[in-house]
Design a protein around this motif. Structure first.
Motif, PDB file in Angstrom:
ATOM      1  N   ASP B 137      23.391  30.503  25.514  1.00  0.00           N
ATOM      2  CA  ASP B 137      24.776  30.538  25.579  1.00  0.00           C
ATOM      3  C   ASP B 137      25.391  29.773  24.462  1.00  0.00           C
ATOM      4  N   GLU B 138      24.836  28.707  23.972  1.00  0.00           N
ATOM      5  CA  GLU B 138      25.532  27.966  22.742  1.00  0.00           C
ATOM      6  C   GLU B 138      25.139  28.790  21.602  1.00  0.00           C
ATOM      7  N   TRP B 161      22.454  40.936  17.951  1.00  0.00           N
ATOM      8  CA  TRP B 161      22.273  42.104  18.957  1.00  0.00           C
ATOM      9  C   TRP B 161      20.997  42.310  19.485  1.00  0.00           C
ATOM     10  N   SER B 162      20.116  41.878  18.677  1.00  0.00           N
ATOM     11  CA  SER B 162      18.780  42.415  19.379  1.00  0.00           C
ATOM     12  C   SER B 162      18.262  41.470  20.540  1.00  0.00           C
ATOM     13  N   PHE B 163      19.350  40.542  20.742  1.00  0.00           N
ATOM     14  CA  PHE B 163      19.025  39.803  22.020  1.00  0.00           C
ATOM     15  C   PHE B 163      19.915  40.040  23.188  1.00  0.00           C
ATOM     16  N   THR B 164      20.574  41.202  23.037  1.00  0.00           N
ATOM     17  CA  THR B 164      21.516  41.841  23.982  1.00  0.00           C
ATOM     18  C   THR B 164      20.904  43.295  24.376  1.00  0.00           C
ATOM     19  N   SER B 165      21.345  43.796  25.339  1.00  0.00           N
ATOM     20  CA  SER B 165      21.013  44.982  25.842  1.00  0.00           C
ATOM     21  C   SER B 165      21.611  46.155  25.188  1.00  0.00           C
ATOM     22  N   GLU B 166      22.557  45.957  24.343  1.00  0.00           N
ATOM     23  CA  GLU B 166      23.593  46.603  23.680  1.00  0.00           C
ATOM     24  C   GLU B 166      23.159  46.961  22.236  1.00  0.00           C
ATOM     25  N   LYS B 170      26.246  48.606  19.790  1.00  0.00           N
ATOM     26  CA  LYS B 170      27.131  47.751  18.767  1.00  0.00           C
ATOM     27  C   LYS B 170      26.822  48.030  17.454  1.00  0.00           C
ATOM     28  N   TRP B 171      25.527  48.624  16.937  1.00  0.00           N
ATOM     29  CA  TRP B 171      25.320  49.144  15.525  1.00  0.00           C
ATOM     30  C   TRP B 171      26.067  50.299  15.370  1.00  0.00           C
TER      31      TRP B 171
END
Lengths: 152, 192
Positions: B137-138, B161-166, B170-171
């Motif tokens: 989160d930080e 972004w690689s640590f999100t599911s989107e 986003k790209w």
């Protein structure tokens, strides 16, 4: 009446900021855990002796020096063996940001030797797949294609 | 030598090296230290360095072959064939290769970072350190701060972004809005 506070803290110039628990400083590819540090007005103060381990500068009468570079230090950045590392960063146009006790210091422009001018390839220390540290300078005498890629 | 700009480390990058049967030096650059030092903003990027440690050519798109990728109504051209041919020429001829960049051209292309870019670099490193400590989160606010300060740096965006599911969405959103070439056009030969 004697001011006990002044006596205890060694005079009006003593640091009054609370000791910070185990601050960590990030600089280049280094991550340095400080055993003692203080924060005052948002600035990180460190003992003089910890400076070389962070950025290879050391405190001399003429200022903070590294190899043939000396940065004069105004007296407000020094206090009885302590250096205002954030203030030093501002003086050398180095970015500094922190999240709690984790402090990240950016590049020091003057140490880049004028990256656009010198064409000297910056050295680095990065681990390979086996966990061994690889430095660019290990490859002197060979042509290098340095190629970045990513899995993402 | 190849340098994976992967905060996810061996777990993220290792299998690709294995699949490539890599015989060259295979670095896992979790902190993007090489992109930071050489002011690289996308992958793949290549830098040529000679035997004395002098930069022969600074950051350029380094694709292995020509590829024309039609994505979202736009086209990405990699120009890899010309890049590899130029590289082979330098390996064979060294200093006399026409692809050794002149000092004047080098100065034209390589600029010192702006204060905002320097701060972005410090923010990105802070995000990596927080990620390494499991403080996602930080880390997030510092990934975002780096992207805000240096919006053209694709590495800052894509690592986050690689640590999100989107990541894909986003790209595509940013790619659609970008008016400059995703891979800047190669200029291998200098104008006389």
């Amino acid at each position: 009446m004697v001011n006990r506070r002044l006596l205890l803290f060694g005079g009006a110039t003593a640091l009054t900021g609370a000791p910070q628990a185990r601050a960590t400083v990030l600089y280049g590819d280094r991550e340095v855990e400080l055993t003692t540090s203080r924060v005052e007005k948002g600035d990180l103060w460190i003992p003089f002796g910890d400076l070389p381990g962070i950025n290879e500068f050391s405190i001399k009468p003429q200022g903070a020096c590294r190899a043939d570079i000396c940065i004069p230090l105004p007296k407000e950045l020094k206090r009885k063996g302590w250096l205002n590392l954030s203030g030093f960063a501002r003086k050398v146009k180095q970015a500094v940001v922190n999240d709690g006790a984790l402090w990240s210091f950016g590049e020091i422009p003057t140490l880049r030797g004028g990256f656009p001018e010198s064409r000297l390839a910056p050295d680095f220390a990065v681990k390979d797949r086996k966990g061994d540290t690889v430095r660019l300078t290990d490859f002197r005498g060979r042509k290098i294609l340095l190629l970045t890629w990513a899995s993402w | 030598m190849a340098a994976a700009q992967d905060t996810g480390g061996e777990a993220a990058a290792g299998k690709w090296y294995t699949a490539a049967k890599a015989t060259y030096t295979t670095l896992i650059d979790t902190g993007h230290a090489i992109s930071s030092a050489y002011q690289l903003v996308n992958v793949p990027s290549g830098v040529w360095i000679d035997e004395r440690g002098r930069i022969v050519r600074p950051s350029e798109t380094a694709a292995p072959k020509n590829q024309e990728l039609k994505i979202g109504g736009k086209t990405i051209n990699t120009q890899g064939d010309a890049y590899v041919a130029a590289l082979r020429d330098w390996v064979a001829k060294g200093e006399s290769s026409e692809f050794v960049m002149s000092d004047a051209e080098y100065r034209r292309r390589v600029k010192e970072r702006s204060p905002r870019e320097r701060e972005a670099d410090a923010c990105f490193k802070l995000a990596v350190a927080l990620h390494d400590r499991g403080r996602e989160d930080e880390a997030r606010q510092w990934w975002l701060r780096a992207q805000t300060l240096s919006p053209d740096n694709w590495n800052y965006h894509r690592q986050d972004w690689s640590f999100t599911s989107e990541a894909g969405k986003k790209w595509m959103d940013k790619f659609q809005k970008t008016t400059t070439d995703y891979y800047p056009k190669l200029e291998l030969k200098e104008k006389p």
